[in-house]
Design an enzyme around this catalytic site. Structure first.
Site, PDB file in Angstrom:
ATOM      1  N   LYS A  93       0.833  -1.201   0.000  1.00 23.27           N
ATOM      2  CA  LYS A  93       0.000   0.000   0.000  1.00 23.27           C
ATOM      3  C   LYS A  93       0.877   1.265   0.000  1.00 23.27           C
ATOM      4  O   LYS A  93       2.100   1.178   0.197  1.00 23.27           O
ATOM      5  CB  LYS A  93      -0.931  -0.053   1.220  1.00 23.27           C
ATOM      6  CG  LYS A  93      -1.912  -1.237   1.193  1.00 23.27           C
ATOM      7  CD  LYS A  93      -2.798  -1.244   2.445  1.00 23.27           C
ATOM      8  CE  LYS A  93      -3.763  -2.422   2.471  1.00 23.27           C
ATOM      9  NZ  LYS A  93      -4.597  -2.420   3.697  1.00 23.27           N
TER      10      LYS A  93
ATOM     11  N   TYR B 221     -12.314  -2.812  -2.937  1.00 23.38           N
ATOM     12  CA  TYR B 221     -12.826  -2.822  -1.565  1.00 23.38           C
ATOM     13  C   TYR B 221     -14.353  -2.781  -1.517  1.00 23.38           C
ATOM     14  O   TYR B 221     -14.922  -2.394  -0.485  1.00 23.38           O
ATOM     15  CB  TYR B 221     -12.233  -1.660  -0.768  1.00 23.38           C
ATOM     16  CG  TYR B 221     -10.812  -1.912  -0.271  1.00 23.38           C
ATOM     17  CD1 TYR B 221     -10.511  -3.039   0.520  1.00 23.38           C
ATOM     18  CD2 TYR B 221      -9.782  -1.024  -0.561  1.00 23.38           C
ATOM     19  CE1 TYR B 221      -9.226  -3.279   0.978  1.00 23.38           C
ATOM     20  CE2 TYR B 221      -8.483  -1.263  -0.083  1.00 23.38           C
ATOM     21  CZ  TYR B 221      -8.211  -2.386   0.684  1.00 23.38           C
ATOM     22  OH  TYR B 221      -6.944  -2.626   1.155  1.00 23.38           O
TER      23      TYR B 221
ATOM     24  N   PHE C 202     -15.205   3.133   7.777  1.00 24.23           N
ATOM     25  CA  PHE C 202     -13.820   3.343   7.356  1.00 24.23           C
ATOM     26  C   PHE C 202     -13.644   3.279   5.840  1.00 24.23           C
ATOM     27  O   PHE C 202     -12.516   3.392   5.344  1.00 24.23           O
ATOM     28  CB  PHE C 202     -12.899   2.320   8.049  1.00 24.23           C
ATOM     29  CG  PHE C 202     -13.233   0.872   7.755  1.00 24.23           C
ATOM     30  CD1 PHE C 202     -12.777   0.234   6.620  1.00 24.23           C
ATOM     31  CD2 PHE C 202     -14.022   0.141   8.651  1.00 24.23           C
ATOM     32  CE1 PHE C 202     -13.069  -1.098   6.362  1.00 24.23           C
ATOM     33  CE2 PHE C 202     -14.330  -1.195   8.401  1.00 24.23           C
ATOM     34  CZ  PHE C 202     -13.856  -1.823   7.251  1.00 24.23           C
TER      35      PHE C 202
ATOM     36  N   ARG D 266      -1.118 -14.487   4.087  1.00 23.10           N
ATOM     37  CA  ARG D 266      -1.849 -13.816   5.180  1.00 23.10           C
ATOM     38  C   ARG D 266      -1.081 -13.951   6.506  1.00 23.10           C
ATOM     39  O   ARG D 266      -1.028 -13.018   7.294  1.00 23.10           O
ATOM     40  CB  ARG D 266      -3.253 -14.416   5.352  1.00 23.10           C
ATOM     41  CG  ARG D 266      -4.185 -14.197   4.176  1.00 23.10           C
ATOM     42  CD  ARG D 266      -4.951 -12.914   4.232  1.00 23.10           C
ATOM     43  NE  ARG D 266      -5.882 -12.803   5.315  1.00 23.10           N
ATOM     44  CZ  ARG D 266      -6.708 -11.749   5.441  1.00 23.10           C
ATOM     45  NH1 ARG D 266      -6.696 -10.765   4.536  1.00 23.10           N
ATOM     46  NH2 ARG D 266      -7.535 -11.667   6.451  1.00 23.10           N
TER      47      ARG D 266
ATOM     48  N   ASN E 126      -1.747  -0.056   7.428  1.00 20.34           N
ATOM     49  CA  ASN E 126      -1.272  -1.419   7.713  1.00 20.34           C
ATOM     50  C   ASN E 126      -0.492  -2.058   6.569  1.00 20.34           C
ATOM     51  O   ASN E 126      -0.314  -3.269   6.524  1.00 20.34           O
ATOM     52  CB  ASN E 126      -2.402  -2.300   8.235  1.00 20.34           C
ATOM     53  CG  ASN E 126      -3.488  -2.551   7.216  1.00 20.34           C
ATOM     54  OD1 ASN E 126      -3.374  -2.099   6.062  1.00 20.34           O
ATOM     55  ND2 ASN E 126      -4.522  -3.276   7.601  1.00 20.34           N
TER      56      ASN E 126
ATOM     57  N   HIS F 167      -1.890  -5.501   1.557  1.00 18.42           N
ATOM     58  CA  HIS F 167      -3.131  -6.257   1.370  1.00 18.42           C
ATOM     59  C   HIS F 167      -2.769  -7.668   0.932  1.00 18.42           C
ATOM     60  O   HIS F 167      -1.841  -7.856   0.151  1.00 18.42           O
ATOM     61  CB  HIS F 167      -3.995  -5.611   0.277  1.00 18.42           C
ATOM     62  CG  HIS F 167      -5.102  -6.520  -0.199  1.00 18.42           C
ATOM     63  ND1 HIS F 167      -6.285  -6.645   0.489  1.00 18.42           N
ATOM     64  CD2 HIS F 167      -5.169  -7.384  -1.251  1.00 18.42           C
ATOM     65  CE1 HIS F 167      -7.053  -7.533  -0.144  1.00 18.42           C
ATOM     66  NE2 HIS F 167      -6.396  -7.989  -1.201  1.00 18.42           N
TER      67      HIS F 167
ATOM     68  N   GLU G 209      -9.556 -11.049  -7.460  1.00 14.25           N
ATOM     69  CA  GLU G 209      -8.687  -9.871  -7.327  1.00 14.25           C
ATOM     70  C   GLU G 209      -7.573  -9.883  -8.369  1.00 14.25           C
ATOM     71  O   GLU G 209      -7.223  -8.832  -8.903  1.00 14.25           O
ATOM     72  CB  GLU G 209      -8.101  -9.820  -5.909  1.00 14.25           C
ATOM     73  CG  GLU G 209      -9.155  -9.513  -4.852  1.00 14.25           C
ATOM     74  CD  GLU G 209      -8.629  -9.533  -3.415  1.00 14.25           C
ATOM     75  OE1 GLU G 209      -9.439  -9.275  -2.501  1.00 14.25           O
ATOM     76  OE2 GLU G 209      -7.427  -9.805  -3.201  1.00 14.25           O
TER      77      GLU G 209
HETATM   78  P1  DAT Z   1      -7.405  -7.235   5.796  1.00 16.24           P
HETATM   79  O1  DAT Z   1      -6.700  -6.133   5.046  1.00 16.24           O
HETATM   80  O2  DAT Z   1      -6.574  -7.727   6.947  1.00 16.24           O
HETATM   81  O3  DAT Z   1      -7.890  -8.348   4.904  1.00 16.24           O
HETATM   82  P2  DAT Z   1     -10.174  -6.343   5.925  1.00 16.24           P
HETATM   83  O4  DAT Z   1     -10.356  -6.992   4.598  1.00 16.24           O
HETATM   84  O5  DAT Z   1     -11.132  -6.689   7.000  1.00 16.24           O
HETATM   85  O6  DAT Z   1      -8.689  -6.577   6.489  1.00 16.24           O
HETATM   86  O7  DAT Z   1     -10.244  -4.756   5.756  1.00 16.24           O
HETATM   87  C1  DAT Z   1      -9.634  -4.129   4.649  1.00 16.24           C
HETATM   88  C2  DAT Z   1      -8.871  -2.914   5.127  1.00 16.24           C
HETATM   89  O8  DAT Z   1      -9.805  -1.971   5.672  1.00 16.24           O
HETATM   90  C3  DAT Z   1      -7.899  -3.202   6.269  1.00 16.24           C
HETATM   91  O9  DAT Z   1      -6.631  -3.598   5.791  1.00 16.24           O
HETATM   92  C4  DAT Z   1      -7.838  -1.882   6.969  1.00 16.24           C
HETATM   93  C5  DAT Z   1      -9.241  -1.334   6.813  1.00 16.24           C
HETATM   94  N1  DAT Z   1     -10.080  -1.663   7.977  1.00 16.24           N
HETATM   95  C6  DAT Z   1     -10.661  -2.841   8.262  1.00 16.24           C
HETATM   96  N2  DAT Z   1     -11.359  -2.794   9.398  1.00 16.24           N
HETATM   97  C7  DAT Z   1     -11.216  -1.519   9.855  1.00 16.24           C
HETATM   98  C8  DAT Z   1     -11.679  -0.809  10.992  1.00 16.24           C
HETATM   99  N3  DAT Z   1     -12.456  -1.404  11.911  1.00 16.24           N
HETATM  100  N4  DAT Z   1     -11.323   0.484  11.120  1.00 16.24           N
HETATM  101  C9  DAT Z   1     -10.546   1.102  10.222  1.00 16.24           C
HETATM  102  N5  DAT Z   1     -10.066   0.493   9.115  1.00 16.24           N
HETATM  103  C10 DAT Z   1     -10.387  -0.797   8.942  1.00 16.24           C
HETATM  104 MG    MG Z   2      -9.306  -8.269   3.429  1.00 16.14          MG
END
Ligand code: DAT
Ligand code: MG
Length: 149
Positions: free
Chosen positions: A9, A49, A57, A85, A112, A115, A126
């Site tokens: 990212k 997304y 968020f 992962r 973070n 991805h 994807e």
């Molecule tokens: P991941 O990236 O670990 O697969 P995810 O698919 O649940 O996590 O969410 C996608 C991204 O969205 C994640 O990397 C960061 C953001 N995100 C997820 N949950 C969040 C939250 N509760 N508050 C803020 N950002 C969040």
């Molecule tokens: Mg995810």
């Protein structure tokens, strides 16, 4: 071989962590079969997304992922989705184990760094979204004798 989509990212790119992050996956033994840098469009970000649309968020997430270039990578290997992962670590970096990318380089969920696809089905979707088939390379690695049994 299973494939997975990885994105370094914008914070990973801006913080000069492309090399260290790619190295983690390479050293794990996962094979890079696609790799490019791109500036993500608003449309691509929203499609990638889409599952999070409507969540509080979501808009900050779109702003983040489009704020600077990303590096998109396709990795191949046995259970590549799960392996990647685990190398990436938990979504919230504070909860990510030391030794993972997020656990070693991050602090906040909105920064973070990486991805990784969450299932083989989503990985295929994807990869279709981010790469043309012609951008993926099928090749043999001699070293695989020492990585795969
Ligand atoms: P991941 O990236 O670990 O697969 P995810 O698919 O649940 O996590 O969410 C996608 C991204 O969205 C994640 O990397 C960061 C953001 N995100 C997820 N949950 C969040 C939250 N509760 N508050 C803020 N950002 C969040
Ligand atoms: Mg995810």
């Amino acid at each position: 071989m299973e494939k997975t989509l990885i994105l370094i990212k914008p914070d990973g790119v801006e913080r000069l962590l492309i090399g260290p992050i790619v190295t983690r996956f390479e050293q794990r033994g996962l094979k890079i079969v696609g790799l490019k840098m791109l500036q993500v469009s608003d449309e691509l970000a929203r499609r990638h997304y889409a599952i999070h649309e409507g969540k509080p968020f979501f808009e900050p997430l779109i702003e983040y992922i489009t704020s600077s270039p990303v590096v998109a990578i396709v990795l191949a290997g046995p259970q590549a989705v799960q392996a990647a992962r685990n190398t990436i670590g938990a979504t919230r970096p504070v909860e990510a184990s030391a030794g993972t990318i997020r656990g070693d380089f991050g602090l906040m969920v909105g920064r973070n760094l990486v991805h990784g696809s969450d299932s083989p089905e989503n990985a295929n979707k994807e990869i279709d979204l981010w790469f043309n088939p012609s951008e993926l390379v099928d090749y043999k690695r001699t070293i695989d004798t020492w990585i795969l049994e």
